[in-house]
Design a protein around this motif. Structure first.
Motif, PDB file in Angstrom:
ATOM      1  N   UNK A   1       0.735  -1.572   0.243  1.00 53.34           N
ATOM      2  CA  UNK A   1       0.294  -0.351  -0.225  1.00 53.34           C
ATOM      3  C   UNK A   1       1.162   1.623   0.235  1.00 53.34           C
ATOM      4  N   UNK A   2       0.010   2.046  -0.769  1.00 51.36           N
ATOM      5  CA  UNK A   2       1.026   3.647  -0.922  1.00 51.36           C
ATOM      6  C   UNK A   2       2.480   3.476  -1.570  1.00 51.36           C
ATOM      7  N   UNK A   3       2.608   2.252  -2.029  1.00 53.23           N
ATOM      8  CA  UNK A   3       3.891   2.396  -2.978  1.00 53.23           C
ATOM      9  C   UNK A   3       4.246   3.425  -3.886  1.00 53.23           C
ATOM     10  N   UNK A   4       5.434   3.905  -4.170  1.00 55.25           N
ATOM     11  CA  UNK A   4       5.791   5.154  -5.046  1.00 55.25           C
ATOM     12  C   UNK A   4       5.581   3.935  -6.771  1.00 55.25           C
ATOM     13  N   UNK A   5       4.818   4.504  -7.909  1.00 55.22           N
ATOM     14  CA  UNK A   5       5.092   4.035  -9.204  1.00 55.22           C
ATOM     15  C   UNK A   5       6.084   2.938  -9.617  1.00 55.22           C
ATOM     16  N   UNK A   6       7.021   3.601  -9.439  1.00 61.90           N
ATOM     17  CA  UNK A   6       8.319   2.526  -9.519  1.00 61.90           C
ATOM     18  C   UNK A   6       8.284   1.390  -9.262  1.00 61.90           C
ATOM     19  N   UNK A   7       8.370   1.224  -8.182  1.00 60.02           N
ATOM     20  CA  UNK A   7       7.549  -0.039  -6.762  1.00 60.02           C
ATOM     21  C   UNK A   7       6.875  -0.663  -7.724  1.00 60.02           C
ATOM     22  N   UNK A   8       5.609  -0.280  -8.061  1.00 60.96           N
ATOM     23  CA  UNK A   8       4.683  -1.082  -8.176  1.00 60.96           C
ATOM     24  C   UNK A   8       5.114  -1.839 -10.124  1.00 60.96           C
ATOM     25  N   UNK A   9       6.281  -1.444 -10.634  1.00 62.84           N
ATOM     26  CA  UNK A   9       6.606  -1.435 -11.760  1.00 62.84           C
ATOM     27  C   UNK A   9       7.731  -3.306 -11.821  1.00 62.84           C
ATOM     28  N   UNK A  10       8.006  -3.154 -10.822  1.00 61.26           N
ATOM     29  CA  UNK A  10       8.645  -4.629  -9.931  1.00 61.26           C
ATOM     30  C   UNK A  10      10.037  -4.706 -10.755  1.00 61.26           C
ATOM     31  N   UNK A  11      10.926  -5.067  -9.693  1.00 57.69           N
ATOM     32  CA  UNK A  11      12.536  -5.615 -10.861  1.00 57.69           C
ATOM     33  C   UNK A  11      13.063  -7.170 -11.483  1.00 57.69           C
ATOM     34  N   UNK A  12      12.629  -7.152 -12.414  1.00 59.37           N
ATOM     35  CA  UNK A  12      13.140  -8.786 -12.103  1.00 59.37           C
ATOM     36  C   UNK A  12      14.168  -9.031 -12.379  1.00 59.37           C
ATOM     37  N   UNK A  13      14.170 -10.291 -11.660  1.00 59.98           N
ATOM     38  CA  UNK A  13      15.434 -11.665 -11.483  1.00 59.98           C
ATOM     39  C   UNK A  13      15.886 -12.065 -12.597  1.00 59.98           C
ATOM     40  N   UNK A  14      17.524 -11.819 -11.977  1.00 56.87           N
ATOM     41  CA  UNK A  14      18.234 -11.860 -13.172  1.00 56.87           C
ATOM     42  C   UNK A  14      18.474 -13.356 -13.131  1.00 56.87           C
ATOM     43  N   UNK A  15      18.352 -14.040 -14.681  1.00 55.78           N
ATOM     44  CA  UNK A  15      18.754 -15.878 -14.430  1.00 55.78           C
ATOM     45  C   UNK A  15      19.223 -15.545 -16.127  1.00 55.78           C
ATOM     46  N   UNK A  16      19.025 -17.061 -15.830  1.00 54.99           N
ATOM     47  CA  UNK A  16      20.491 -17.361 -16.659  1.00 54.99           C
ATOM     48  C   UNK A  16      19.945 -17.667 -18.461  1.00 54.99           C
ATOM     49  N   UNK A  17      18.656 -18.106 -18.234  1.00 54.06           N
ATOM     50  CA  UNK A  17      18.332 -18.369 -18.979  1.00 54.06           C
ATOM     51  C   UNK A  17      16.521 -18.281 -19.206  1.00 54.06           C
ATOM     52  N   UNK A  18      15.684 -16.968 -19.798  1.00 55.40           N
ATOM     53  CA  UNK A  18      15.476 -16.541 -19.165  1.00 55.40           C
ATOM     54  C   UNK A  18      13.463 -17.919 -20.235  1.00 55.40           C
ATOM     55  N   UNK A  19      13.719 -18.620 -21.025  1.00 59.78           N
ATOM     56  CA  UNK A  19      13.093 -19.497 -21.962  1.00 59.78           C
ATOM     57  C   UNK A  19      12.634 -20.885 -20.413  1.00 59.78           C
ATOM     58  N   UNK A  20      13.913 -21.010 -19.219  1.00 58.83           N
ATOM     59  CA  UNK A  20      13.400 -21.593 -18.161  1.00 58.83           C
ATOM     60  C   UNK A  20      12.975 -21.784 -16.667  1.00 58.83           C
ATOM     61  N   UNK A  21      13.524 -20.203 -17.138  1.00 62.10           N
ATOM     62  CA  UNK A  21      13.594 -19.395 -15.328  1.00 62.10           C
ATOM     63  C   UNK A  21      12.956 -17.957 -15.794  1.00 62.10           C
ATOM     64  N   UNK A  22      12.454 -17.849 -14.716  1.00 60.31           N
ATOM     65  CA  UNK A  22      11.929 -15.829 -14.426  1.00 60.31           C
ATOM     66  C   UNK A  22      11.008 -15.754 -13.327  1.00 60.31           C
ATOM     67  N   UNK A  23      11.476 -14.308 -13.264  1.00 66.65           N
ATOM     68  CA  UNK A  23      11.024 -14.102 -11.598  1.00 66.65           C
ATOM     69  C   UNK A  23      10.960 -12.178 -11.855  1.00 66.65           C
ATOM     70  N   UNK A  24      10.022 -12.096 -10.834  1.00 59.57           N
ATOM     71  CA  UNK A  24      10.103 -10.552 -10.411  1.00 59.57           C
ATOM     72  C   UNK A  24      10.169 -10.397  -8.826  1.00 59.57           C
ATOM     73  N   UNK A  25      10.544  -8.917  -8.394  1.00 62.75           N
ATOM     74  CA  UNK A  25      10.220  -8.686  -7.644  1.00 62.75           C
ATOM     75  C   UNK A  25      10.218  -7.028  -6.519  1.00 62.75           C
ATOM     76  N   UNK A  26       9.229  -7.159  -5.575  1.00 58.58           N
ATOM     77  CA  UNK A  26       8.791  -5.461  -5.565  1.00 58.58           C
ATOM     78  C   UNK A  26       8.892  -5.028  -3.734  1.00 58.58           C
ATOM     79  N   UNK A  27       9.489  -4.353  -3.836  1.00 57.82           N
ATOM     80  CA  UNK A  27       9.645  -4.321  -2.391  1.00 57.82           C
ATOM     81  C   UNK A  27       9.080  -3.008  -2.518  1.00 57.82           C
TER      82      UNK A  27
END
Length: 251
Positions: free
Chosen positions: A65-91
């Motif tokens: 709640x009440x987070x800044x717009x850039x927070x809601x955009x999320x940060x993609x998690x670093x992976x070696x192969x996006x065809x095998x694994x992807x993720x996102x983080x919001x804080x």
């Protein structure tokens, strides 16, 4: 000499025709050498969704709640192969309180010829559940595994998987159990850690749809001397996200 060449040509032509017919025949999974065809069906999913767009905006607004717009955009998690694994983080940090949401998609591929991708994912998921102290008792329904709660309803317990343990340190308590109605099979692990700095609750919900394993982690921490972050609310938030992700896989 011309007369002897004709029978030889006819014989060679007959052999060639016989070979062509044999190549088109259905051998029932057995090649001409007698080997059985051991080709295993590939997993249902050949790709993964865009993780930072997988959670609905209104859900993010409720969890953070009440987070800044850039927070809601999320940060993609670093992976070696996006065809095998992807993720996102919001804080989101709000004074003494911190809320964090992480989603992780893993597409399982089997490297054993006799084991399908789905079966390998089932093995891997059961290993994850066991590490959390959960024994998976429900059978794989084999359906689409969408977000419908079905007869289980939100937050239903999967029977023998429920447990509550307290480590010797006395600083952490956990509640891990199987869940019904999310994906083909799911479990949730709710852990509360308390120390002099405050309280932190981490709710991990993992589910499997065919050959994809999805993990949702929702964490709430506070340094205020108030009651610890509410368990039922945190679990409900994690379940809401998991249902949306399950629906997105089949959308």
């Amino acid at each position: 000499m011309a007369r002897s060449a004709l029978p030889v040509a006819l014989i060679l032509g007959a052999v060639a025709c016989t070979g062509d017919l044999g190549g088109d025949q259905n051998t029932g999974g057995i090649d001409p050498s007698g080997n059985t065809d051991t080709t295993v069906q590939q997993g249902r999913y050949s790709g993964l969704p865009e993780p930072c767009g997988a959670v609905r905006p209104e859900t993010l607004a409720e969890l953070l709640p009440d987070a800044e717009p850039e927070v809601y955009a999320g940060d993609p998690l670093a992976t070696y192969d996006t065809g095998r694994r992807v993720g996102c983080d919001w804080r989101h940090v709000d004074g003494s309180d911190t809320q964090r949401l992480t989603v992780d998609f893993l597409r399982v591929i089997s490297y054993e010829p006799e084991v399908s991708d789905d079966d390998q994912a089932e093995r891997d998921f059961e290993t994850r559940a066991a590490e959390a102290g959960v024994t998976i008792t429900g059978e794989d329904s084999g359906d689409d595994g969408g977000g419908d709660a079905g007869d289980g309803g939100e937050g239903d317990v999967g029977g023998d998987g429920e447990q509550s343990v307290s480590p010797a340190s006395g600083d952490t308590t956990s509640d891990a159990r199987e869940l019904d109605g999310i994906g083909h099979v799911a479990f949730i692990d709710d852990r509360l850690t308390s120390d002099d700095a405050g309280d932190r609750r981490d709710v991990t919900l993992s589910f499997r749809n065919a050959n994809v394993i999805v993990t949702v982690v929702y964490s709430v921490s506070t340094t205020r001397p108030d009651p610890a972050p509410d368990s039922s609310q945190a679990q409900a938030h994690a379940e809401t996200v998991a249902r949306q992700l399950a629906e997105g896989l089949d959308g």
